[in-house]
Design a protein around this motif. Structure first.
Motif, PDB file in Angstrom:
ATOM      1  N   HIS A 170       0.829  -1.203  -0.025  1.00  0.00           N
ATOM      2  CA  HIS A 170      -0.212  -0.415  -0.006  1.00  0.00           C
ATOM      3  C   HIS A 170       0.996   1.010  -0.165  1.00  0.00           C
ATOM      4  N   ILE A 171       0.458   2.361  -0.932  1.00  0.00           N
ATOM      5  CA  ILE A 171       1.589   3.819  -0.467  1.00  0.00           C
ATOM      6  C   ILE A 171       0.429   4.884  -1.525  1.00  0.00           C
ATOM      7  N   VAL A 223       9.177   2.927  -2.670  1.00  0.00           N
ATOM      8  CA  VAL A 223       9.399   2.358  -1.591  1.00  0.00           C
ATOM      9  C   VAL A 223       8.293   0.640  -1.408  1.00  0.00           C
ATOM     10  N   ALA A 224       7.447   1.155  -2.811  1.00  0.00           N
ATOM     11  CA  ALA A 224       6.922  -0.204  -3.272  1.00  0.00           C
ATOM     12  C   ALA A 224       7.684  -0.777  -3.628  1.00  0.00           C
ATOM     13  N   TYR A 248       9.364 -18.225 -14.647  1.00  0.00           N
ATOM     14  CA  TYR A 248       8.271 -17.325 -13.446  1.00  0.00           C
ATOM     15  C   TYR A 248       7.381 -16.881 -14.423  1.00  0.00           C
ATOM     16  N   GLY A 249       6.296 -16.522 -14.169  1.00  0.00           N
ATOM     17  CA  GLY A 249       4.957 -15.250 -14.157  1.00  0.00           C
ATOM     18  C   GLY A 249       5.447 -14.004 -13.417  1.00  0.00           C
ATOM     19  N   LEU A 250       5.535 -12.959 -14.072  1.00  0.00           N
ATOM     20  CA  LEU A 250       4.919 -11.833 -13.206  1.00  0.00           C
ATOM     21  C   LEU A 250       3.489 -11.296 -13.746  1.00  0.00           C
ATOM     22  N   GLY A 251       2.714 -10.694 -13.212  1.00  0.00           N
ATOM     23  CA  GLY A 251       1.442 -10.280 -13.289  1.00  0.00           C
ATOM     24  C   GLY A 251       1.785  -8.707 -12.095  1.00  0.00           C
ATOM     25  N   ILE A 252       1.628  -7.499 -12.379  1.00  0.00           N
ATOM     26  CA  ILE A 252       1.656  -6.067 -11.239  1.00  0.00           C
ATOM     27  C   ILE A 252       0.116  -5.596 -11.741  1.00  0.00           C
ATOM     28  N   SER A 253      -0.497  -5.104 -11.355  1.00  0.00           N
ATOM     29  CA  SER A 253      -1.902  -4.640 -10.900  1.00  0.00           C
ATOM     30  C   SER A 253      -1.879  -3.267  -9.496  1.00  0.00           C
ATOM     31  N   SER A 254      -2.552  -2.810  -9.888  1.00  0.00           N
ATOM     32  CA  SER A 254      -3.177  -1.120  -9.031  1.00  0.00           C
ATOM     33  C   SER A 254      -3.706  -1.161  -8.741  1.00  0.00           C
ATOM     34  N   PHE A 255      -4.774  -0.433  -7.501  1.00  0.00           N
ATOM     35  CA  PHE A 255      -6.046  -0.254  -7.506  1.00  0.00           C
ATOM     36  C   PHE A 255      -5.789   0.953  -6.228  1.00  0.00           C
ATOM     37  N   ASN A 257      -2.670   0.221  -3.740  1.00  0.00           N
ATOM     38  CA  ASN A 257      -3.463  -0.522  -3.438  1.00  0.00           C
ATOM     39  C   ASN A 257      -2.271  -1.347  -4.449  1.00  0.00           C
ATOM     40  N   ILE A 258      -0.910  -2.260  -4.229  1.00  0.00           N
ATOM     41  CA  ILE A 258      -0.217  -2.528  -5.568  1.00  0.00           C
ATOM     42  C   ILE A 258       0.160  -4.455  -5.327  1.00  0.00           C
TER      43      ILE A 258
END
Length: 389
Positions: free
Chosen positions: A341-342, A352-353, A368-375, A382-383
């Motif tokens: 959380h930022i 920082v995140a 590997y697989g990587l997914g990043i979403s933010s809300f 929240n990331i």
């Protein structure tokens, strides 16, 4: 009847009255007394010795001569002193009246400047010491008067340099860029950033500095910080990702087992999915780069697609999610979920995140697989970071 007046006849046969007789007697007594005084004075008076008188006179003359000689010597000494003083006053007057052209001694060392001034009859006086970035320690910064003509023997007041102010360079290696820059600027240094790829140092951290730790350097000097861009990834391209509808900047199709026929079939079975982001892709990709610098560069398209879907939907069970999407229960996946959380989407908060995310993961030996979403949540962001392997 009145008695007849007594009459007496003296030797001269003159008749005298009683009063006349008394006066005469008084005069006779006085004369007698004068005779006695003269007689006594004659007896008491010392006899004069001619020889003694001559000696006494000689001593007097000698004493008078000594006094005169002493006075003459004193007079002579006084005259000589007066002459010398007159000569000194004349010389001083001549010196004071001599006019000297002031020399410019700025930039000379203190000793050099003193020799120059004394050579032309002037005196150097240090008025103050000051720090200077322009002049080395011991050099003359300024002088009063700067130019013109003055009398010989007068003083030239100068300010002497203490050299530049200095500070000790702290150890900033592997510190965050922002923290390192702040520390150096606080000490008065100028900072220039140079960015390079580095396999050992995390992105955004200091790799090197153009001086030694603990070195004393002049304040105001420019220091060059070399900051890591993370590992150089051969699978990074400037185009959009070729799999699914993800609009990021990374293409994972050329690494690891991505070219296998089974992988292609998996993608077709799984479908293509995108991350969801309210934070710009540019800032999300900063986090992505830091995570990949730890996990490695060997990514898999199927795992990437699945990770994107799970991050966008806040899911945590990779095997169940894959089975649900493909109806294939033969495959098993491990999943690492990181939630950060930022307060805002500034670059500082993004860093920082990223740091928090990196601390929660370790290098992955396989693909590997990587997914990043933010809300937007809880008056901030929240990331959600999903890593599938």
């Amino acid at each position: 009847m009145k008695e007849p007046e007594e009459i007496v006849r003296d030797n001269e046969s003159k008749l005298l009255t009683k009063e006349m007789l008394e006066q005469k007697a008084s005069n006779e007594r006085k004369d007698k007394l004068d005779e006695i005084v003269e007689e006594v004075s004659a007896k008491d008076a010392p006899k004069i010795n001619i020889a003694t008188e001559k000696k006494s006179d000689k001593k007097v003359f000698i004493a008078i001569g000594c006094v005169v000689a002493t006075l003459a010597v004193l007079l002579f000494v006084g005259v000589m002193i007066s002459i010398n003083r007159s000569e000194e006053n004349v010389a001083e007057t001549k010196t004071t009246n001599k006019i000297i052209d002031v020399r410019n001694i700025v930039g000379y060392s203190e000793d050099e400047a003193r020799n120059i001034l004394e050579g032309i009859g002037l005196e150097l006086v240090i008025n103050d010491y000051q720090y200077s970035d322009k002049y080395l320690e011991g050099q003359i910064i300024s002088q009063i008067p700067e130019s013109g003509a003055i009398k010989e023997g007068e003083k030239i007041k100068v300010v002497v340099s203490q050299g530049p102010k200095t500070a000790v360079v702290p150890n900033v290696l592997e510190e965050k860029e922002k923290s390192a820059v702040k520390s150096l600027k606080k000490l008065g240094f100028k900072v220039k950033i140079k960015r390079v790829y580095d396999d050992a140092v995390k992105k955004g951290r200091v790799v090197a500095i153009n001086c030694q730790e603990g070195e004393t350097i002049a304040i105001g000097s420019q220091l060059i910080l070399t900051v890591s861009k993370g590992q150089k990834k051969e699978n990074i391209a400037s185009s959009s990702e070729s799999v699914g509808t993800y609009s990021g900047q990374y293409n994972y199709s050329t690494v690891g087992d991505n070219n296998s026929q089974s992988n292609v079939n998996d993608i077709k079975a799984l479908g293509t999915y995108s991350e969801k982001n309210v934070i710009s892709n540019k800032k999300i990709n900063l986090i992505r780069s830091d995570v990949m610098s730890v996990c490695g560069s060997k990514t898999d398209n199927t795992k990437n697609n699945l990770a994107k879907y799970m991050s966008a939907n806040k899911l945590t069970d990779a095997t169940a999610t894959y089975s649900s999407l493909t109806n294939d229960t033969s495959k098993s996946f491990s999943c690492n979920k990181i939630e950060v959380h930022i307060d805002n989407d500034s670059e500082e908060e993004i860093l920082v995140a990223s740091e928090k995310a990196v601390k929660s993961i370790s290098r992955i030996s396989g693909s590997y697989g990587l997914g990043i979403s933010s809300f937007m949540e809880n008056q901030g962001y929240n990331i959600y970071i999903i890593i599938i392997y």
